[in-house]
Motif scaffolding. Structure first.
Motif, PDB file in Angstrom:
ATOM      1  N   PRO A 123      97.465   7.862  27.202  1.00 16.22           N
ATOM      2  CA  PRO A 123      96.325   8.788  27.309  1.00 16.22           C
ATOM      3  C   PRO A 123      96.381   9.603  28.607  1.00 16.22           C
ATOM      4  N   PHE A 124      95.845  10.822  28.523  1.00 15.95           N
ATOM      5  CA  PHE A 124      95.679  11.649  29.710  1.00 15.95           C
ATOM      6  C   PHE A 124      94.638  11.005  30.629  1.00 15.95           C
ATOM      7  N   ALA A 125      94.752  11.266  31.909  1.00 11.59           N
ATOM      8  CA  ALA A 125      93.762  10.800  32.880  1.00 11.59           C
ATOM      9  C   ALA A 125      92.432  11.504  32.613  1.00 11.59           C
ATOM     10  N   PRO A 126      91.310  10.859  32.932  1.00 12.15           N
ATOM     11  CA  PRO A 126      89.997  11.477  32.715  1.00 12.15           C
ATOM     12  C   PRO A 126      89.851  12.863  33.353  1.00 12.15           C
ATOM     13  N   ALA A 127      90.398  13.055  34.547  1.00 11.12           N
ATOM     14  CA  ALA A 127      90.281  14.362  35.212  1.00 11.12           C
ATOM     15  C   ALA A 127      90.991  15.451  34.413  1.00 11.12           C
ATOM     16  N   ILE A 128      92.102  15.117  33.780  1.00 12.26           N
ATOM     17  CA  ILE A 128      92.830  16.089  32.969  1.00 12.26           C
ATOM     18  C   ILE A 128      92.040  16.383  31.699  1.00 12.26           C
ATOM     19  N   ARG A 129      91.489  15.355  31.072  1.00  2.90           N
ATOM     20  CA  ARG A 129      90.651  15.577  29.882  1.00  2.90           C
ATOM     21  C   ARG A 129      89.467  16.481  30.225  1.00  2.90           C
ATOM     22  N   TYR A 130      88.856  16.246  31.372  1.00  2.00           N
ATOM     23  CA  TYR A 130      87.706  17.056  31.803  1.00  2.00           C
ATOM     24  C   TYR A 130      88.135  18.519  32.002  1.00  2.00           C
ATOM     25  N   ALA A 131      89.232  18.744  32.711  1.00  2.00           N
ATOM     26  CA  ALA A 131      89.721  20.114  32.950  1.00  2.00           C
ATOM     27  C   ALA A 131      90.088  20.796  31.631  1.00  2.00           C
ATOM     28  N   ALA A 132      90.682  20.048  30.727  1.00  2.00           N
ATOM     29  CA  ALA A 132      91.107  20.620  29.445  1.00  2.00           C
ATOM     30  C   ALA A 132      89.919  21.159  28.655  1.00  2.00           C
ATOM     31  N   MET A 133      88.791  20.500  28.734  1.00  2.00           N
ATOM     32  CA  MET A 133      87.616  20.942  27.967  1.00  2.00           C
ATOM     33  C   MET A 133      87.156  22.333  28.404  1.00  2.00           C
ATOM     34  N   HIS A 134      87.440  22.708  29.652  1.00  2.00           N
ATOM     35  CA  HIS A 134      87.077  24.043  30.149  1.00  2.00           C
ATOM     36  C   HIS A 134      88.054  25.125  29.704  1.00  2.00           C
ATOM     37  N   HIS A 135      89.216  24.713  29.233  1.00  2.00           N
ATOM     38  CA  HIS A 135      90.241  25.664  28.787  1.00  2.00           C
ATOM     39  C   HIS A 135      90.391  25.696  27.271  1.00  2.00           C
ATOM     40  N   LEU A 136      89.789  24.750  26.590  1.00  2.00           N
ATOM     41  CA  LEU A 136      89.987  24.608  25.150  1.00  2.00           C
ATOM     42  C   LEU A 136      89.345  25.759  24.380  1.00  2.00           C
ATOM     43  N   VAL A 137      90.177  26.435  23.575  1.00  2.00           N
ATOM     44  CA  VAL A 137      89.731  27.523  22.711  1.00  2.00           C
ATOM     45  C   VAL A 137      90.337  27.254  21.336  1.00  2.00           C
ATOM     46  N   PRO A 138      89.636  26.465  20.499  1.00  2.00           N
ATOM     47  CA  PRO A 138      90.213  26.141  19.187  1.00  2.00           C
ATOM     48  C   PRO A 138      90.572  27.416  18.416  1.00  2.00           C
ATOM     49  N   SER A 139      91.662  27.327  17.668  1.00  2.00           N
ATOM     50  CA  SER A 139      92.195  28.499  16.977  1.00  2.00           C
ATOM     51  C   SER A 139      92.985  28.073  15.767  1.00  2.00           C
ATOM     52  N   VAL A 140      93.257  29.026  14.906  1.00  2.00           N
ATOM     53  CA  VAL A 140      94.173  28.776  13.797  1.00  2.00           C
ATOM     54  C   VAL A 140      95.596  28.862  14.326  1.00  2.00           C
ATOM     55  N   SER A 141      96.534  28.385  13.565  1.00  3.28           N
ATOM     56  CA  SER A 141      97.939  28.391  13.939  1.00  3.28           C
ATOM     57  C   SER A 141      98.447  29.815  14.137  1.00  3.28           C
ATOM     58  N   ALA A 142      99.415  29.972  15.031  1.00  2.00           N
ATOM     59  CA  ALA A 142     100.026  31.280  15.293  1.00  2.00           C
ATOM     60  C   ALA A 142     100.990  31.684  14.194  1.00  2.00           C
ATOM     61  N   THR A 143     101.362  30.751  13.367  1.00  4.11           N
ATOM     62  CA  THR A 143     102.419  31.010  12.403  1.00  4.11           C
ATOM     63  C   THR A 143     101.920  31.540  11.066  1.00  4.11           C
ATOM     64  N   VAL A 144     100.648  31.969  11.000  1.00  7.40           N
ATOM     65  CA  VAL A 144     100.132  32.519   9.749  1.00  7.40           C
ATOM     66  C   VAL A 144     100.610  33.918   9.514  1.00  7.40           C
TER      67      VAL A 144
END
Length: 144
Positions: A123-144
């Protein structure tokens, strides 16, 4: 695609193949540099990797080539974190000709956080999980 600028560079003549456009190996290299910039924004820095004994391992990479790049072209990659899980993540990159704005290629990469000694996912460290939530932009796949 919106996203964060994670790479800027130039296509040099030695990046070009026998047909005169940037060879596929250089697309992979530029996307790889964008990966490391995105990882660093999440806290997965060289210092973190050295001190934690962890690493990031690519497990899948899909590149779609849209428009050729030529020697002298300025390249920009913009990236989005589109999926983040306990032990893995997925990043979507878009490479553009910075002068014309044309999309040259897209890359979707899945990577796993591993313990280097055990060679197993961890598992990722809690600090990395926390930082990731600020960058997360769910999207569809690029390969469509």
């Amino acid at each position: 695609m919106e996203g964060e600028a994670t790479y800027r560079g130039t296509v040099y003549p030695w990046h070009c193949d026998h047909i005169g456009h940037m060879n596929v190996m250089w697309y992979v290299g530029k996307f790889d540099e964008a990966n490391w910039n995105m990882f660093a924004r999440l806290g997965v820095t060289p210092t973190y990797l050295r001190e934690s004994g962890c690493a990031m391992a690519a497990v899948q990479q899909t590149i779609s080539y849209k428009h050729e790049l030529l020697a002298g072209d300025i390249v920009e990659v913009r990236s989005r974190l589109v999926d983040f899980r306990d032990k893995s993540l997925r990043i979507l990159h878009e490479m553009r000709n910075a002068e014309t704005g044309e999309v040259a290629a897209t890359c979707e990469i899945s990577a796993v956080h591993i313990d280097r000694a055990a060679r197993k996912s961890v598992p990722f460290a809690p600090a990395i999980r926390y930082a990731a939530m600020h960058h997360l932009v769910p999207s569809v796949s690029a390969t469509v």
